[in-house]
Design a protein around this motif. Structure first.
Motif, PDB file in Angstrom:
ATOM      1  N   ARG A  38       0.795  -1.237   0.000  1.00  0.00           N
ATOM      2  CA  ARG A  38       0.000   0.000   0.000  1.00  0.00           C
ATOM      3  C   ARG A  38       0.821   1.276   0.000  1.00  0.00           C
ATOM      4  NH1 ARG A  38      -5.691  -0.572   0.778  1.00  0.00           N
ATOM      5  NH2 ARG A  38      -6.071  -2.799   0.728  1.00  0.00           N
ATOM      6  N   THR A  39       2.107   1.184   0.384  1.00  0.00           N
ATOM      7  CA  THR A  39       2.890   2.427   0.495  1.00  0.00           C
ATOM      8  C   THR A  39       4.246   2.375  -0.208  1.00  0.00           C
ATOM      9  OG1 THR A  39       4.140   1.854   2.497  1.00  0.00           O
ATOM     10  CG2 THR A  39       1.921   2.741   2.825  1.00  0.00           C
ATOM     11  N   LEU A 157       3.946   5.356   8.117  1.00  0.00           N
ATOM     12  CA  LEU A 157       4.280   6.215   6.975  1.00  0.00           C
ATOM     13  C   LEU A 157       5.476   7.130   7.190  1.00  0.00           C
ATOM     14  CD1 LEU A 157       0.765   7.558   5.846  1.00  0.00           C
ATOM     15  CD2 LEU A 157       2.170   5.846   4.687  1.00  0.00           C
ATOM     16  N   GLY A 223      -6.379   9.471   5.383  1.00  0.00           N
ATOM     17  CA  GLY A 223      -5.425   9.033   4.356  1.00  0.00           C
ATOM     18  C   GLY A 223      -6.013   8.926   2.962  1.00  0.00           C
ATOM     19  N   PHE A 227      -4.873  11.117  -0.176  1.00  0.00           N
ATOM     20  CA  PHE A 227      -4.338  10.384  -1.334  1.00  0.00           C
ATOM     21  C   PHE A 227      -4.975  10.903  -2.629  1.00  0.00           C
ATOM     22  CE2 PHE A 227      -2.366   6.247  -2.645  1.00  0.00           C
ATOM     23  CZ  PHE A 227      -2.745   6.269  -3.976  1.00  0.00           C
ATOM     24  N   GLN A 259       8.008  12.396  -1.342  1.00  0.00           N
ATOM     25  CA  GLN A 259       7.970  10.946  -1.126  1.00  0.00           C
ATOM     26  C   GLN A 259       6.933  10.623  -0.049  1.00  0.00           C
ATOM     27  OE1 GLN A 259      10.490   8.862  -2.927  1.00  0.00           O
ATOM     28  NE2 GLN A 259      10.417  10.795  -4.064  1.00  0.00           N
ATOM     29  N   ASN A 261       3.969   8.165  -0.873  1.00  0.00           N
ATOM     30  CA  ASN A 261       3.414   6.841  -1.102  1.00  0.00           C
ATOM     31  C   ASN A 261       3.752   6.468  -2.558  1.00  0.00           C
ATOM     32  OD1 ASN A 261       1.540   4.768  -1.919  1.00  0.00           O
ATOM     33  ND2 ASN A 261       0.345   5.226  -0.082  1.00  0.00           N
ATOM     34  N   THR A 262       4.294   5.280  -2.752  1.00  0.00           N
ATOM     35  CA  THR A 262       4.671   4.855  -4.109  1.00  0.00           C
ATOM     36  C   THR A 262       3.490   4.921  -5.061  1.00  0.00           C
ATOM     37  OG1 THR A 262       6.361   3.388  -3.287  1.00  0.00           O
ATOM     38  CG2 THR A 262       5.547   2.892  -5.464  1.00  0.00           C
ATOM     39  N   ARG A 263       2.291   4.573  -4.544  1.00  0.00           N
ATOM     40  CA  ARG A 263       1.123   4.574  -5.439  1.00  0.00           C
ATOM     41  C   ARG A 263       0.768   6.004  -5.863  1.00  0.00           C
ATOM     42  NH1 ARG A 263      -3.609   2.324  -2.943  1.00  0.00           N
ATOM     43  NH2 ARG A 263      -2.672   2.913  -0.965  1.00  0.00           N
ATOM     44  N   LEU A 283      11.629   6.262  -1.186  1.00  0.00           N
ATOM     45  CA  LEU A 283      10.599   6.098  -0.157  1.00  0.00           C
ATOM     46  C   LEU A 283      10.799   4.834   0.670  1.00  0.00           C
ATOM     47  CD1 LEU A 283       7.800   7.392   0.618  1.00  0.00           C
ATOM     48  CD2 LEU A 283       6.795   5.800  -0.971  1.00  0.00           C
ATOM     49  N   GLY A 287      10.572   6.374   4.245  1.00  0.00           N
ATOM     50  CA  GLY A 287       9.178   6.751   4.463  1.00  0.00           C
ATOM     51  C   GLY A 287       8.958   8.202   4.078  1.00  0.00           C
ATOM     52  N   ASN A 288       7.896   8.772   4.618  1.00  0.00           N
ATOM     53  CA  ASN A 288       7.546  10.164   4.313  1.00  0.00           C
ATOM     54  C   ASN A 288       8.244  11.087   5.317  1.00  0.00           C
ATOM     55  OD1 ASN A 288       6.295  12.656   4.065  1.00  0.00           O
ATOM     56  ND2 ASN A 288       4.243  11.827   3.810  1.00  0.00           N
TER      57      ASN A 288
END
Ligand code: UT7
Length: 334
Positions: A38-39, A157, A223, A227, A259, A261-263, A283, A287-288
């Motif tokens: 998911r991240t 995250l 979130g 997003f 950076q 979330n990869t999605r 990422l 993380g963020n």
């Protein structure tokens, strides 16, 4: 001569402490597989006791000044951006200023995860007026101090770290306009303020025994809605910036998005028409890191040889507020 502001120095500072997905699995109702899918995040850095937003920021700033082959006395303005300040008062920039031994003006720019691009635009605009020759911009965060360790939707995250760049006076007179900031776009939709917030500790909800007991000093986030909005504003703002410069996605050599979330990164790059092999991401390791993520990423991209003189670089930040800001620049020293 038309003045531009070029990035002449870069640096980062990351705490040595790491929290892996396996560490989180052992204390939260989550799994490594869920977090990665998911991240895209596998681990994040965490500041040790005594390591603070200002100490990390000063270390990153120092590295950027050295990379630019300058000394602290050459810096004529410091801009710090952070959502996790050293103290409520004074500004974090005062602490970084003191630690670096600067003798110039200093202030903070706040736009949460869009803070770095907001600060870069502010610094570039001041350099372009001819007012300053070298502006140090520092993005530094210690989210581990405001993330609720029991909230699985945010604890997975965020990470700690700092990044910095030096912006220096450059000339736009040349065949390709020379190195430096070419165009930008910034925006805010304040109606989304409650989507990502620390509710207490300010004027609206001052600190009290009740706010502490209710956990209102932790960060909270919707979130899914963040997003959705993030993808939309990265794409719209990216397109507007390229349009301002009379360029298209095919001109971009490296896309360095915030950076988070990869999605989000992949969806935004696809919709912008920028291939993933021209999109930078680290990422999975950090993380963020909010306002620090873009200068940390830029530093790594430079160290990995992914930035060459003349390259067109697109930086894109978005975050709480909701805020967003995009910067298009040509890489290289004056
Ligand atoms: O810097 C800018 C600020 N922040 C962001 O950009 C963050 C933007 N948002 C996101 O990155 C994503 O929304 C998250 C990573 C926070 C969440 O991913 P998602 O795909 O939007 O998941 P979701 O919130 O829709 O939750 C899906 C399911 C839910 O369970 P049910 O209702 O389907 O049974 C959640 O309760 O996943 C559950 N869930 C988790 N499961 C395992 C939420 N967090 C976790 C977790 N581990 N850590």
């Amino acid at each position: 001569m038309t003045i531009r502001a070029a990035i002449t120095g870069w640096g980062s500072s990351l705490p040595v402490g790491r929290v892996t997905n396996a560490d989180l699995e052992s204390r939260l109702d989550t799994t490594d597989a869920w977090i990665v899918e998911r991240t895209g995040i596998r681990e994040r850095r965490v500041a040790a006791q005594g390591e603070t937003t200002a100490s990390l920021g000063a270390a990153a700033g120092n590295a950027a000044i050295k990379q630019a082959a300058l000394s602290p006395s050459d810096i004529d303005l410091l801009i710090v951006t952070t959502a996790t300040p050293e103290q409520p008062m004074p500004e974090t920039s005062a602490f970084v200023h003191d630690e670096l031994g600067l003798r110039c003006g200093a202030f903070d720019v706040g736009a949460v995860c869009a803070g770095f691009t907001y600060a870069l635009i502010t610094g570039a605009a001041l350099v372009s007026t001819g007012a300053h020759d070298h502006v140090l911009i520092v993005g530094s965060e210690t989210y581990s101090r405001i993330v609720d360790p029991s909230d699985r939707s945010t604890a997975i995250l965020f990470g700690d770290g700092a990044g910095a760049v030096v912006l220096s006076r450059s000339s736009a007179d040349g065949p390709d306009g020379g190195p430096g900031v070419i165009a930008w776009d910034m925006g805010c939709d304040g109606s989304g303020a409650a989507l990502l917030e620390v509710p207490a500790g300010g004027s609206r909800l001052p600190t009290s025994a009740e706010t502490l007991a209710a956990g209102k000093h932790w960060m909270r986030m919707d979130g899914q809605e963040v997003f959705r909005r993030a993808v939309r504003c990265v794409v719209d703002s990216g397109k507007a910036t390229l349009e301002n410069a009379g360029m298209g996605p095919e001109d971009v050599d490296l896309f360095v998005p915030h950076q988070a979330n990869t999605r989000i990164i992949e969806a935004a790059a696809n919709r912008l028409g920028i291939p993933l092999d021209k999109t930078f991401s680290n990422l999975e390791r950090y993380g963020n890191t909010s306002a620090a993520s873009i200068p940390i990423a830029l530093t790594e991209a430079a160290e990995e040889g992914r930035l060459h003189d003349g390259d067109l670089v697109l930086l894109s930040g978005f975050g709480a507020g909701m805020t967003w800001a995009t910067v298009l620049l040509r890489w290289g020293a004056p």
